[in-house]
Design an enzyme around this catalytic site. Structure first.
Site, mmCIF file in Angstrom:
data_model
loop_
_atom_site.group_PDB
_atom_site.id
_atom_site.type_symbol
_atom_site.label_atom_id
_atom_site.label_comp_id
_atom_site.label_asym_id
_atom_site.label_seq_id
_atom_site.Cartn_x
_atom_site.Cartn_y
_atom_site.Cartn_z
ATOM 1 N N HIS A 28 0.836 -1.203 0.000
ATOM 2 C CA HIS A 28 0.000 0.000 0.000
ATOM 3 C C HIS A 28 0.867 1.247 0.000
ATOM 4 C CE1 HIS A 28 0.627 -1.535 4.085
ATOM 5 N NE2 HIS A 28 0.728 -0.266 4.463
ATOM 6 N N HIS A 49 1.052 5.048 1.097
ATOM 7 C CA HIS A 49 0.448 6.047 1.986
ATOM 8 C C HIS A 49 0.511 7.411 1.290
ATOM 9 C CE1 HIS A 49 0.562 3.763 5.904
ATOM 10 N NE2 HIS A 49 1.501 3.083 5.263
HETATM 11 P P1 AMP Z 1 1.959 -0.007 7.258
HETATM 12 O O1 AMP Z 1 2.571 0.202 8.610
HETATM 13 O O2 AMP Z 1 2.682 0.741 6.168
HETATM 14 O O3 AMP Z 1 1.755 -1.485 6.937
HETATM 15 O O4 AMP Z 1 0.544 0.677 7.342
HETATM 16 C C1 AMP Z 1 -0.643 0.018 7.600
HETATM 17 C C2 AMP Z 1 -1.693 1.085 7.705
HETATM 18 O O5 AMP Z 1 -2.958 0.479 7.547
HETATM 19 C C3 AMP Z 1 -1.698 1.817 9.052
HETATM 20 O O6 AMP Z 1 -1.469 3.197 8.834
HETATM 21 C C4 AMP Z 1 -3.095 1.517 9.606
HETATM 22 O O7 AMP Z 1 -3.647 2.628 10.281
HETATM 23 C C5 AMP Z 1 -3.870 1.176 8.355
HETATM 24 N N1 AMP Z 1 -5.012 0.286 8.554
HETATM 25 C C6 AMP Z 1 -5.021 -0.909 9.176
HETATM 26 N N2 AMP Z 1 -6.252 -1.448 9.150
HETATM 27 C C7 AMP Z 1 -7.047 -0.577 8.477
HETATM 28 C C8 AMP Z 1 -8.428 -0.561 8.112
HETATM 29 N N3 AMP Z 1 -9.260 -1.550 8.430
HETATM 30 N N4 AMP Z 1 -8.894 0.512 7.431
HETATM 31 C C9 AMP Z 1 -8.066 1.521 7.107
HETATM 32 N N5 AMP Z 1 -6.751 1.570 7.410
HETATM 33 C C10 AMP Z 1 -6.250 0.537 8.093
#
Ligand code: AMP
Ligand code: ZN
Length: 140
Positions: free
Chosen positions: A99, A101
């Site tokens: 993903h 950001h």
């Molecule tokens: P990363 O640390 O780059 O893997 O980021 C994962 C991101 O996913 C974090 O910023 C979380 O806040 C976000 N996240 C996790 N679960 C959800 C969800 N159900 N809906 C939206 N964002 C999410």
């Protein structure tokens, strides 16, 4: 991919606040934003690593991510944005569906990346490092 939270979001099995969707990518609000409006852009197809995402999809992710960054600036009065992608848990990846950001930024938002700057031992060391990288670089 079974048990992948982001695949479930794409499939509509877990709720999200959607920002954008097309044939290749899906974008929705991060549930724990660095700043309000923080958005995630993901490939619809499951890929753990950014390195396996086909070029057209990866390109679309960057295109959509940067346009969402502009929309965040215009709609919510931010000054700029960061595009950030963590690949691997040591890099901070928590959700194992790649993903991008899109983090909206304000000049006075009080958030700082914990960035450091090491120094190479010298020009030879820097060149040798580059040579090792180039020898392993595959773009297929
Ligand atoms: P990363 O640390 O780059 O893997 O980021 C994962 C991101 O996913 C974090 O910023 C979380 O806040 C976000 N996240 C996790 N679960 C959800 C969800 N159900 N809906 C939206 N964002 C999410
Ligand atoms: Zn997935």
């Amino acid at each position: 991919m079974e048990n992948c939270i982001f695949c479930k979001i794409v499939a509509g099995e877990i709720p999200c606040v959607k920002i954008y969707e097309d044939d290749l990518v899906f974008a929705f609000l991060d549930i724990g934003p660095i700043n309000f409006g923080h958005t995630l852009v993901i490939p619809k197809e499951h890929h753990q690593s950014s390195s396996t995402i086909p070029e057209a999809t990866a390109g679309r992710m960057f295109h959509v991510g940067s346009r969402i960054g502009v929309a965040l600036r215009r709609a919510l009065d931010y000054d700029g944005f960061n595009l950030h992608l963590a690949d691997g848990s040591c890099a901070g990846q928590v959700v194992m569906h790649a993903h991008l950001h899109v983090v909206p930024r304000g000049c006075e938002d009080g958030f700082r990346w914990n960035w450091r700057q090491l120094e190479y031992a010298g020009t030879a060391d820097r060149t040798e490092t580059a040579e090792k990288i180039i020898a392993k670089l595959k773009l297929d």
